[in-house]
Scaffold this motif. Sequence first.
Motif, PDB file in Angstrom:
ATOM      1  N   ILE A   1       0.841  -1.198   0.000  1.00  0.00           N
ATOM      2  CA  ILE A   1       0.000   0.000   0.000  1.00  0.00           C
ATOM      3  C   ILE A   1       0.878   1.250   0.000  1.00  0.00           C
ATOM      4  O   ILE A   1       0.615   2.229  -0.701  1.00  0.00           O
ATOM      5  N   ARG A   2       1.948   1.198   0.791  1.00  0.00           N
ATOM      6  CA  ARG A   2       2.844   2.341   0.877  1.00  0.00           C
ATOM      7  C   ARG A   2       3.448   2.636  -0.506  1.00  0.00           C
ATOM      8  O   ARG A   2       3.517   3.788  -0.944  1.00  0.00           O
ATOM      9  N   LEU A   3       3.835   1.571  -1.193  1.00  0.00           N
ATOM     10  CA  LEU A   3       4.415   1.716  -2.520  1.00  0.00           C
ATOM     11  C   LEU A   3       3.399   2.343  -3.488  1.00  0.00           C
ATOM     12  O   LEU A   3       3.717   3.249  -4.264  1.00  0.00           O
ATOM     13  N   LEU A   4       2.158   1.872  -3.401  1.00  0.00           N
ATOM     14  CA  LEU A   4       1.093   2.423  -4.241  1.00  0.00           C
ATOM     15  C   LEU A   4       0.918   3.913  -3.986  1.00  0.00           C
ATOM     16  O   LEU A   4       0.790   4.706  -4.922  1.00  0.00           O
ATOM     17  N   ARG A   5       0.898   4.269  -2.712  1.00  0.00           N
ATOM     18  CA  ARG A   5       0.741   5.681  -2.374  1.00  0.00           C
ATOM     19  C   ARG A   5       1.897   6.512  -2.932  1.00  0.00           C
ATOM     20  O   ARG A   5       1.700   7.609  -3.440  1.00  0.00           O
ATOM     21  N   GLU A   6       3.109   5.974  -2.805  1.00  0.00           N
ATOM     22  CA  GLU A   6       4.275   6.711  -3.308  1.00  0.00           C
ATOM     23  C   GLU A   6       4.156   6.947  -4.814  1.00  0.00           C
ATOM     24  O   GLU A   6       4.385   8.054  -5.306  1.00  0.00           O
ATOM     25  N   ASN A   7       3.786   5.877  -5.522  1.00  0.00           N
ATOM     26  CA  ASN A   7       3.582   6.013  -6.964  1.00  0.00           C
ATOM     27  C   ASN A   7       2.549   7.083  -7.266  1.00  0.00           C
ATOM     28  O   ASN A   7       2.702   7.899  -8.174  1.00  0.00           O
ATOM     29  N   LEU A   8       1.497   7.065  -6.483  1.00  0.00           N
ATOM     30  CA  LEU A   8       0.392   7.981  -6.705  1.00  0.00           C
ATOM     31  C   LEU A   8       0.810   9.416  -6.385  1.00  0.00           C
ATOM     32  O   LEU A   8       0.388  10.368  -7.062  1.00  0.00           O
ATOM     33  N   ILE A   9       1.625   9.549  -5.353  1.00  0.00           N
ATOM     34  CA  ILE A   9       2.117  10.886  -4.986  1.00  0.00           C
ATOM     35  C   ILE A   9       3.034  11.425  -6.093  1.00  0.00           C
ATOM     36  O   ILE A   9       2.958  12.603  -6.468  1.00  0.00           O
ATOM     37  N   ASP A  10       3.872  10.554  -6.648  1.00  0.00           N
ATOM     38  CA  ASP A  10       4.710  10.943  -7.784  1.00  0.00           C
ATOM     39  C   ASP A  10       3.838  11.448  -8.924  1.00  0.00           C
ATOM     40  O   ASP A  10       4.084  12.485  -9.531  1.00  0.00           O
ATOM     41  N   PHE A  11       2.791  10.668  -9.164  1.00  0.00           N
ATOM     42  CA  PHE A  11       1.851  11.000 -10.225  1.00  0.00           C
ATOM     43  C   PHE A  11       1.207  12.355  -9.952  1.00  0.00           C
ATOM     44  O   PHE A  11       1.130  13.239 -10.823  1.00  0.00           O
ATOM     45  N   ALA A  12       0.760  12.538  -8.704  1.00  0.00           N
ATOM     46  CA  ALA A  12       0.109  13.794  -8.317  1.00  0.00           C
ATOM     47  C   ALA A  12       1.061  14.971  -8.488  1.00  0.00           C
ATOM     48  O   ALA A  12       0.662  16.060  -8.928  1.00  0.00           O
ATOM     49  N   ALA A  13       2.327  14.712  -8.148  1.00  0.00           N
ATOM     50  CA  ALA A  13       3.322  15.788  -8.262  1.00  0.00           C
ATOM     51  C   ALA A  13       3.426  16.250  -9.706  1.00  0.00           C
ATOM     52  O   ALA A  13       3.466  17.457  -9.993  1.00  0.00           O
ATOM     53  N   LEU A  14       3.442  15.309 -10.603  1.00  0.00           N
ATOM     54  CA  LEU A  14       3.518  15.646 -12.025  1.00  0.00           C
ATOM     55  C   LEU A  14       2.301  16.447 -12.464  1.00  0.00           C
ATOM     56  O   LEU A  14       2.394  17.459 -13.138  1.00  0.00           O
ATOM     57  N   ILE A  15       1.136  15.962 -12.028  1.00  0.00           N
ATOM     58  CA  ILE A  15      -0.104  16.655 -12.380  1.00  0.00           C
ATOM     59  C   ILE A  15      -0.101  18.074 -11.817  1.00  0.00           C
ATOM     60  O   ILE A  15      -0.462  19.034 -12.482  1.00  0.00           O
ATOM     61  N   GLU A  16       0.311  18.178 -10.549  1.00  0.00           N
ATOM     62  CA  GLU A  16       0.237  19.492  -9.908  1.00  0.00           C
ATOM     63  C   GLU A  16       1.275  20.467 -10.467  1.00  0.00           C
ATOM     64  O   GLU A  16       1.066  21.671 -10.472  1.00  0.00           O
ATOM     65  N   LEU A  17       2.354  19.894 -10.916  1.00  0.00           N
ATOM     66  CA  LEU A  17       3.350  20.719 -11.582  1.00  0.00           C
ATOM     67  C   LEU A  17       2.709  21.366 -12.818  1.00  0.00           C
ATOM     68  O   LEU A  17       2.803  22.568 -13.044  1.00  0.00           O
ATOM     69  N   GLU A  18       1.998  20.524 -13.551  1.00  0.00           N
ATOM     70  CA  GLU A  18       1.281  20.992 -14.727  1.00  0.00           C
ATOM     71  C   GLU A  18       0.300  22.096 -14.335  1.00  0.00           C
ATOM     72  O   GLU A  18       0.174  23.117 -14.994  1.00  0.00           O
ATOM     73  N   LEU A  19      -0.363  21.842 -13.175  1.00  0.00           N
ATOM     74  CA  LEU A  19      -1.365  22.764 -12.658  1.00  0.00           C
ATOM     75  C   LEU A  19      -0.766  24.149 -12.370  1.00  0.00           C
ATOM     76  O   LEU A  19      -1.339  25.179 -12.722  1.00  0.00           O
ATOM     77  N   ASP A  20       0.414  24.141 -11.745  1.00  0.00           N
ATOM     78  CA  ASP A  20       1.076  25.392 -11.394  1.00  0.00           C
ATOM     79  C   ASP A  20       1.346  26.253 -12.626  1.00  0.00           C
ATOM     80  O   ASP A  20       1.341  27.482 -12.571  1.00  0.00           O
ATOM     81  N   PHE A  21       1.592  25.558 -13.690  1.00  0.00           N
ATOM     82  CA  PHE A  21       1.949  26.307 -14.910  1.00  0.00           C
ATOM     83  C   PHE A  21       0.804  26.355 -15.900  1.00  0.00           C
ATOM     84  O   PHE A  21       0.998  26.620 -17.065  1.00  0.00           O
ATOM     85  N   SER A  22      -0.420  26.087 -15.402  1.00  0.00           N
ATOM     86  CA  SER A  22      -1.538  25.926 -16.329  1.00  0.00           C
ATOM     87  C   SER A  22      -1.829  27.215 -17.094  1.00  0.00           C
ATOM     88  O   SER A  22      -2.263  27.203 -18.241  1.00  0.00           O
ATOM     89  N   GLU A  23      -1.567  28.387 -16.435  1.00  0.00           N
ATOM     90  CA  GLU A  23      -1.764  29.671 -17.090  1.00  0.00           C
ATOM     91  C   GLU A  23      -1.001  29.701 -18.415  1.00  0.00           C
ATOM     92  O   GLU A  23      -1.455  30.234 -19.413  1.00  0.00           O
TER      93      GLU A  23
END
Lengths: 465, 465
Positions: B166-188
């Motif tokens: 489960i911990r590994l899954l969460r880490e993967n998901l957090i990595d994924f979220a980081a990528l998405i949120e990075l995109e979000l920060d620069f969405s403008e």
Amino acid sequence: MTNYQPNDTIVALATAHGSSAIAVIRLSGPNAFSVVEDYFYSKEQKRKSLTDKKSHTVHFGTIIHQDIIIDEVLVTIFKGPNSYTGQDSVEISCHGSLFIQQQLLKLFLSSGARMAQPGEFTMRAFLNGKLDLSQAEAVADLIASNSAISHQVAMQQMRGGFSNKIRLLRENLIDFAALIELELDFSEEDVEFANRNDLKNLIAKIIAVIGKLVNSFDVGNVIKNGIPVGIVGKPNAGKSTLLNTLLDDDRAIVSDIPGTTRDTIEDEITIDGVLFRFIDTAGLRTTSDVIEQIGVNKALEVIRKSAIVVYLFDSHEISSGDLKMEIDMLKDHIGDSQLVLVANKIDVENDSDLRKEFNQFPEMIYISAKHHKNIDVLKQKLVSLFDTRTINATDTIVTNARHANALRNAEKALYKVSEGLNGNIAGDLLALDIRYALEELGAITGQVTNEDLLDSIFTRFCIGK
Amino acid sequence: MTNYQPNDTIVALATAHGSSAIAVIRLSGPNAFSVVEDYFYSKEQKRKSLTDKKSHTVHFGTIIHQDIIIDEVLVTIFKGPNSYTGQDSVEISCHGSLFIQQQLLKLFLSSGARMAQPGEFTMRAFLNGKLDLSQAEAVADLIASNSAISHQVAMQQMRGGFSNKIRLLRENLIDFAALIELELDFSEEDVEFANRNDLKNLIAKIIAVIGKLVNSFDVGNVIKNGIPVGIVGKPNAGKSTLLNTLLDDDRAIVSDIPGTTRDTIEDEITIDGVLFRFIDTAGLRTTSDVIEQIGVNKALEVIRKSAIVVYLFDSHEISSGDLKMEIDMLKDHIGDSQLVLVANKIDVENDSDLRKEFNQFPEMIYISAKHHKNIDVLKQKLVSLFDTRTINATDTIVTNARHANALRNAEKALYKVSEGLNGNIAGDLLALDIRYALEELGAITGQVTNEDLLDSIFTRFCIGK
């Protein structure tokens, strides 16, 4: 007894059977450490040694068999002779799953331990001089104790109070025998080295001590098995209601502490630390004239078995005069038993009228079994009857039939010695009876013993002790 | 949960209820040592300190209250954080008398400890970071485990196998979220930092792992609660005899080891470490035409609840042709369940004749339930059906409905994310679902939690764990 090989390594579940938070498996014997070490690994699954650890230390680890983790456990090691049995011993505290308990036992059995016989751990303690025989017997009594008094008596016996008394008696007797045998050695010369009067005084003193111990068994037996109480009375008097009320109260007290509900035997209750055992009156025939039947039916049996007879009657159903007649007839039968008169079914309205009606019976207790009224008064009465039979916590009380028997035999033999002294019997004849008395006393503490005796004592233990 | 005060000192009986060789009472909390020290004396009745002793050591002594010796005990001390709960802890190994257990508990309660709630020791272990939530839950499963497989699955979960996944899954998901949120920060700026294809692959991978875990619950549930097996057939086919024969065999195996008789539930048996749960067929109506009834009566209910349906018939009472018809009709009803055909009441004389008669059913098993004949063949068949459903000891298997539910919720949310990616939904909308999935996964291991959840988990434990 041939089954008991003290050099085997034995194993057993030591805690109660059942699924629980933890269970403890116990091993004792020369291979106790190695049997466990075969399967004992660190959390990181590296082999862990026990032999190199200090006694009385606890070690966390995993039990692994063929790559399967059976459990994570705490292993406590005790190095002989500093253990209960005097041998190397191990206690494994595992998760209390029935499956795990079973797997662990299987594992240790397969690697050279064998299943312990009942009481075998304690027998080893006895054989290795950690306890004498009467102390070992007290261990079983302690585990079975179910009241404050039976607990205290067993505890005192386990801690050697009784053994010390017996040892002292034997020493006195050996001193006495020495004097007699001295006389015997010089009998040719017809010289009395031992003053006959001193001898008579000494033997009288010893007999007195033994006699007191023998008598204590009456109380001891009652302590161990409960004071037998019979409730008699007409069918409508409320006997079952009273019994249920007493039992309910007892259970309610015990179940105050979660997880400790007592395994109540159907008709036993403990009041102020004293165990009372109610004798089954289910077989009483229903007849309107209980007195007429008392001489012939089950009531007589109940009375015969009771130390205390509670005579219960419906306070609305009988006149004072009739009651007097009934009680007088009852008294013819109860012998040494104590009689407790109880008027049942009282209520607020008629309470004072009743007390007036029955005022010729000042010892009468007025209760309502149904409404739990004055039940405490009755209980206190029961306890007080026991108190008057005198028991002092520091007295040595014999609770074991085997001990009582040995003491009685020793007493008998010493009476013969005493008579012999009075009849100026020669010392060599007296010596025989003295030796017999010494053997009987020695059997109590196990200084004199045999396999059959040990067998019969330890098979009564639970497995794991 | 307001009842759980982690700074109280708690006490409970940790071993099974009952009279036994030994019992263990456990304390945990800041005053665990001092509560015991108040009553702890050497054999010579001198006060003994625990605080100054090393952790993981065992000390012999007596527990004395108001000059009365309650017991001679072994006291083991564990100094926090090196204990099960992470707090200072004491285990008292006393004689297994119910009276003594009760007296000791009373004593510690009266000097400031309080009775532990069910599972409170393990909850403290969780709160102190000794175990995560799914590991804590596995402790209860381990104690309840009653077959080799349920034991292994619980053990793996307790040792953190599932948590790591489960911990590994969460880490993967957090990595994924980081990528998405990075995109979000620069969405403008309308820049895609995260490569959409990489994102799609990553989420698909995560969903696949979760999906596999969700699916494992079908097997996990069966492991924990047993494989439901229905025995159907005409009234005279010998259904009860077969069930009794299976149960007797199981009990005989278990009771091979003295002292470990299993608390068998009336209709559960373990074969080769796999638990089978037989579904009550007592309610089946007796009718000579079982087929006619199958569509309407209890048999259908039994079949519906069963993973395996054993169709039992009296081999003397039916022709091959009739049997074919019956089985065809049965097959219409059993759906995904496995069907096992069993010819009962075979004997030496007719064995080969029967096999000829029914040779169109090569999978048929021929038994005599009454004479315990070929029962092993039937057992092996049952086990093999389970094996074909594939379970690998090293697989992570979800056995807990709460975990399965959280995984399903996470899976659903991630499907939405996946769809969103395909539909080119903006990152800030995806982030919501990702956060939700993260929370669900976190709830499994207790990284995200609340009082009600803890309450509902730990109240299912036994007291003392």
